[in-house]
Design a protein around this motif. Structure first.
Motif, PDB file in Angstrom:
ATOM      1  N   VAL A  24       0.846  -1.188   0.000  1.00 33.31           N
ATOM      2  CA  VAL A  24       0.000   0.000   0.000  1.00 33.31           C
ATOM      3  C   VAL A  24       0.884   1.241   0.000  1.00 33.31           C
ATOM      4  CG1 VAL A  24      -1.762   1.302   1.240  1.00 33.31           C
ATOM      5  CG2 VAL A  24      -1.813  -1.193   1.258  1.00 33.31           C
ATOM      6  N   SER A  25       0.601   2.151  -0.897  1.00 29.90           N
ATOM      7  CA  SER A  25       1.347   3.405  -0.951  1.00 29.90           C
ATOM      8  C   SER A  25       0.393   4.573  -0.978  1.00 29.90           C
ATOM      9  CB  SER A  25       2.244   3.437  -2.190  1.00 29.90           C
ATOM     10  OG  SER A  25       1.462   3.395  -3.372  1.00 29.90           O
ATOM     11  N   GLY A  26       0.928   5.764  -0.699  1.00 31.51           N
ATOM     12  CA  GLY A  26       0.109   6.964  -0.734  1.00 31.51           C
ATOM     13  C   GLY A  26      -0.718   7.184   0.508  1.00 31.51           C
ATOM     14  N   PHE A  27      -0.448   6.401   1.557  1.00 29.42           N
ATOM     15  CA  PHE A  27      -1.188   6.545   2.810  1.00 29.42           C
ATOM     16  C   PHE A  27      -0.237   7.002   3.904  1.00 29.42           C
ATOM     17  CE2 PHE A  27      -4.766   5.741   5.497  1.00 29.42           C
ATOM     18  CZ  PHE A  27      -4.241   5.365   6.720  1.00 29.42           C
ATOM     19  N   THR A  28      -0.667   8.012   4.662  1.00 26.46           N
ATOM     20  CA  THR A  28       0.170   8.518   5.745  1.00 26.46           C
ATOM     21  C   THR A  28      -0.058   7.665   6.982  1.00 26.46           C
ATOM     22  OG1 THR A  28       0.042  10.769   4.883  1.00 26.46           O
ATOM     23  CG2 THR A  28       0.732  10.494   7.183  1.00 26.46           C
ATOM     24  N   GLY A  29       0.992   6.997   7.446  1.00 26.82           N
ATOM     25  CA  GLY A  29       0.866   6.128   8.606  1.00 26.82           C
ATOM     26  C   GLY A  29       0.761   4.665   8.191  1.00 26.82           C
ATOM     27  N   ASN A  30       0.430   3.824   9.158  1.00 30.66           N
ATOM     28  CA  ASN A  30       0.324   2.388   8.919  1.00 30.66           C
ATOM     29  C   ASN A  30      -1.122   1.943   8.816  1.00 30.66           C
ATOM     30  OD1 ASN A  30       3.137   1.936   9.056  1.00 30.66           O
ATOM     31  ND2 ASN A  30       3.040   1.901  11.301  1.00 30.66           N
ATOM     32  N   MET A  31      -1.346   0.971   7.964  1.00 28.84           N
ATOM     33  CA  MET A  31      -2.644   0.327   7.916  1.00 28.84           C
ATOM     34  C   MET A  31      -2.844  -0.467   9.206  1.00 28.84           C
ATOM     35  SD  MET A  31      -4.453   0.886   5.246  1.00 28.84           S
ATOM     36  CE  MET A  31      -4.107   2.100   3.967  1.00 28.84           C
ATOM     37  N   HIS A  32      -4.087  -0.509   9.692  1.00 28.65           N
ATOM     38  CA  HIS A  32      -4.350  -1.329  10.876  1.00 28.65           C
ATOM     39  C   HIS A  32      -4.259  -2.803  10.528  1.00 28.65           C
ATOM     40  CE1 HIS A  32      -6.891  -3.822  13.478  1.00 28.65           C
ATOM     41  NE2 HIS A  32      -6.333  -3.105  14.441  1.00 28.65           N
ATOM     42  N   SER A  33      -4.816  -3.179   9.387  1.00 30.80           N
ATOM     43  CA  SER A  33      -4.803  -4.578   9.010  1.00 30.80           C
ATOM     44  C   SER A  33      -4.859  -4.714   7.484  1.00 30.80           C
ATOM     45  CB  SER A  33      -5.962  -5.347   9.655  1.00 30.80           C
ATOM     46  OG  SER A  33      -7.166  -4.639   9.571  1.00 30.80           O
ATOM     47  N   MET A  34      -4.346  -5.853   7.043  1.00 30.63           N
ATOM     48  CA  MET A  34      -4.365  -6.183   5.618  1.00 30.63           C
ATOM     49  C   MET A  34      -4.806  -7.622   5.464  1.00 30.63           C
ATOM     50  SD  MET A  34      -0.937  -4.148   4.308  1.00 30.63           S
ATOM     51  CE  MET A  34      -1.230  -4.505   2.578  1.00 30.63           C
ATOM     52  N   ALA A  35      -5.347  -7.934   4.308  1.00 28.65           N
ATOM     53  CA  ALA A  35      -5.917  -9.265   4.118  1.00 28.65           C
ATOM     54  C   ALA A  35      -5.838  -9.696   2.663  1.00 28.65           C
ATOM     55  CB  ALA A  35      -7.373  -9.277   4.568  1.00 28.65           C
ATOM     56  N   TRP A  36      -6.040 -10.977   2.469  1.00 29.97           N
ATOM     57  CA  TRP A  36      -6.200 -11.551   1.139  1.00 29.97           C
ATOM     58  C   TRP A  36      -7.560 -12.235   1.066  1.00 29.97           C
ATOM     59  CZ3 TRP A  36      -3.281 -10.839  -3.098  1.00 29.97           C
ATOM     60  CH2 TRP A  36      -1.989 -10.328  -2.918  1.00 29.97           C
TER      61      TRP A  36
END
Length: 118
Positions: A24-36
């Motif tokens: 993931v790019s273009g987002f300020t900070g960290n994602m809380h969660s990611m999934a498939w």
């Protein structure tokens, strides 16, 4: 704008391995969660695995012990290592991300085909 870029996938024989990447790019900070997620032919979309920012993971029962979801060099990049692949793993795989634990999966990748031949 936030972009979700997927990599990997392809065709493999039953019992083989593949790795899917998602960043993931273009987002300020960290994602809380990611999934498939995946959509097998003629079937509904299903959650394959998810990981939260503290590293906790959840897996679909049918992939437990075969698939491993991990964070790569940042919390906004994940890898899905798929081993001992079966024909029933054939599907279009999508990466998803969300910034908070209570929101929908807001950000989605373009989809990657995984085909396992028996």
């Amino acid at each position: 704008a936030v972009q979700v870029v997927q990599s990997g996938g392809g065709s493999v024989e039953s019992g083989g391995s593949l790795t899917l990447g998602c960043s993931v790019s273009g987002f300020t900070g960290n994602m809380h969660s990611m999934a498939w997620y995946r959509r097998p032919p003629g079937r509904q979309c299903e959650l394959v695995a998810k990981i939260s920012d503290d590293g906790n993971t959840v897996y679909l029962d049918s992939v437990k012990g075969r698939f491993t979801l991990s964070q790569a060099n940042s919390k906004n990049t994940v890898l899905l290592q798929m081993n001992s692949l079966k024909s029933e793993d054939t599907a279009l795989y999508h990466c998803a991300a969300r910034a908070t634990p209570v929101t929908i999966w807001k950000y989605w990748g373009q989809g990657t085909q995984v085909t396992v031949s028996s």
